[in-house]
Design a protein around this motif. Structure first.
Motif, mmCIF file in Angstrom:
data_model
loop_
_atom_site.group_PDB
_atom_site.id
_atom_site.type_symbol
_atom_site.label_atom_id
_atom_site.label_comp_id
_atom_site.label_asym_id
_atom_site.label_seq_id
_atom_site.Cartn_x
_atom_site.Cartn_y
_atom_site.Cartn_z
ATOM 1 N N PHE A 95 0.833 -1.209 0.000
ATOM 2 C CA PHE A 95 0.000 0.000 0.000
ATOM 3 C C PHE A 95 0.868 1.260 0.000
ATOM 4 C CE2 PHE A 95 -2.323 3.331 2.339
ATOM 5 C CZ PHE A 95 -3.443 3.443 1.527
ATOM 6 N N THR A 99 1.179 4.047 -2.910
ATOM 7 C CA THR A 99 0.927 5.452 -2.579
ATOM 8 C C THR A 99 2.064 6.332 -3.091
ATOM 9 O OG1 THR A 99 -0.249 4.770 -0.571
ATOM 10 C CG2 THR A 99 0.439 7.070 -0.702
ATOM 11 N N PHE A 104 -2.959 5.685 -7.041
ATOM 12 C CA PHE A 104 -4.023 5.791 -6.049
ATOM 13 C C PHE A 104 -5.381 5.888 -6.721
ATOM 14 C CE2 PHE A 104 -2.512 6.996 -1.655
ATOM 15 C CZ PHE A 104 -3.480 6.257 -1.023
ATOM 16 N N ILE A 109 -7.920 1.668 -2.849
ATOM 17 C CA ILE A 109 -7.950 1.795 -1.388
ATOM 18 C C ILE A 109 -8.929 0.777 -0.799
ATOM 19 C CG2 ILE A 109 -8.589 3.304 0.533
ATOM 20 C CD1 ILE A 109 -7.657 5.661 -1.206
#
Length: 282
Positions: A95, A99, A104, A109
């Protein structure tokens, strides 16, 4: 997207190469240890990494606590303390890398959040299902023990060794078989019961085991098993009552939502008819 793949590919490649190298070392060491007559455990990926991390006492304690909690629910998904945290950390690292790379999106998410909590969701689901199965089996097991050891005068250890056939829950049956084997080998019923209870995180199992240990010590099998039977059946009735209330609540909620959905249509239809009637009169 290409940048994301460039980041993910080395990570996946690292895990594959690491597992392969560790497996080669395991096979070589296994041959040497077998030649020395040593007992060999099955191959476990990342075992060397775990051994290195466990040199730190805090890390070892963290893995040990998670191992115990996962053992009590049957190690669902074949996870142990180390692999559980390895999975979580891998998701977090991925993650962070995504990012940093700018890859993104709301969907990403959401997907990462689902992936992070996926083991917890599955574990909770398995725990709930298994607990209901075990709590359904316990009153029957207790009644059979009561008949055999309490009324028929059979030795409680012998009765415990034969009671595994009553269980419908797969894991409970397996642990009762292990209990039966341990009682047969050691003849130490209290210790065998303690180890049996360590495989579960269910209050009713703990209470059941305490009653059995007291029955072994005092010889009052029927009295204690009768008392335990009443407790288990009362708990079962309480669960049914709670479940019934939940069903009634859901039925009321669904009925209310249906009414709220239909009410505007009914009012509109009634209003049209009322308007037409007044229009015809005047």
């Amino acid at each position: 997207m290409i940048l994301i793949l460039k980041i993910i590919f080395p990570i996946v490649l690292f895990f594959i190469v690491y597992c392969f190298i560790e497996y080669i070392f395991f096979k070589n060491n296994k041959r040497i240890d077998e030649a020395k007559g040593k007992h060999i455990n099955n191959y476990s990926p990342f075992q060397n990494l775990r051994n290195g991390l466990e040199k730190n006492k805090k890390m070892k304690g963290l893995f040990y606590k998670k191992d115990l909690s996962l053992k009590k629910i049957g190690n669902p998904m074949r996870l142990n303390g180390f692999t559980y945290y390895l999975y979580k950390i891998s998701i977090l690292i991925l993650f962070i890398l995504l990012t940093i790379s700018g890859g993104f999106s709301s969907l990403l998410i959401f997907a990462m959040a689902i992936a992070f909590f996926f083991p917890n969701i599955i574990i909770k689901s398995i725990m709930k299902k298994e607990k209901n199965e075990i709590l359904g089996d316990l009153p029957n097991i207790n009644d059979v023990l009561n008949i055999q050891a309490g009324s028929a005068g059979m030795d409680l250890g012998t009765a415990l060794s034969e009671v595994f056939d009553i269980a419908n829950c797969k894991r409970l049956k397996e642990k009762l078989i292990e209990l039966s084997i341990e009682i047969s080998l050691t003849k130490n019923i209290p210790n065998a019961l303690d180890r049996f209870a360590q495989n579960f995180n269910i209050t009713e199992i703990d209470s059941f085991v305490i009653s059995l240990k007291q029955a072994v010590r005092t010889g009052r099998s029927k009295e204690l098993l009768d008392s335990q039977s009443e407790l288990l059946k009362d708990a079962a009735l309480a669960r049914v009552s709670v479940k019934t209330k939940e069903i009634k609540l859901w039925i009321g909620l669904v009925g209310g939502l249906i009414f709220l959905g239909l009410a505007p249509l009914i009012i509109y239809s009634f209003g049209i008819q009322l308007y037409s009637s007044f229009k015809n009169i005047f």
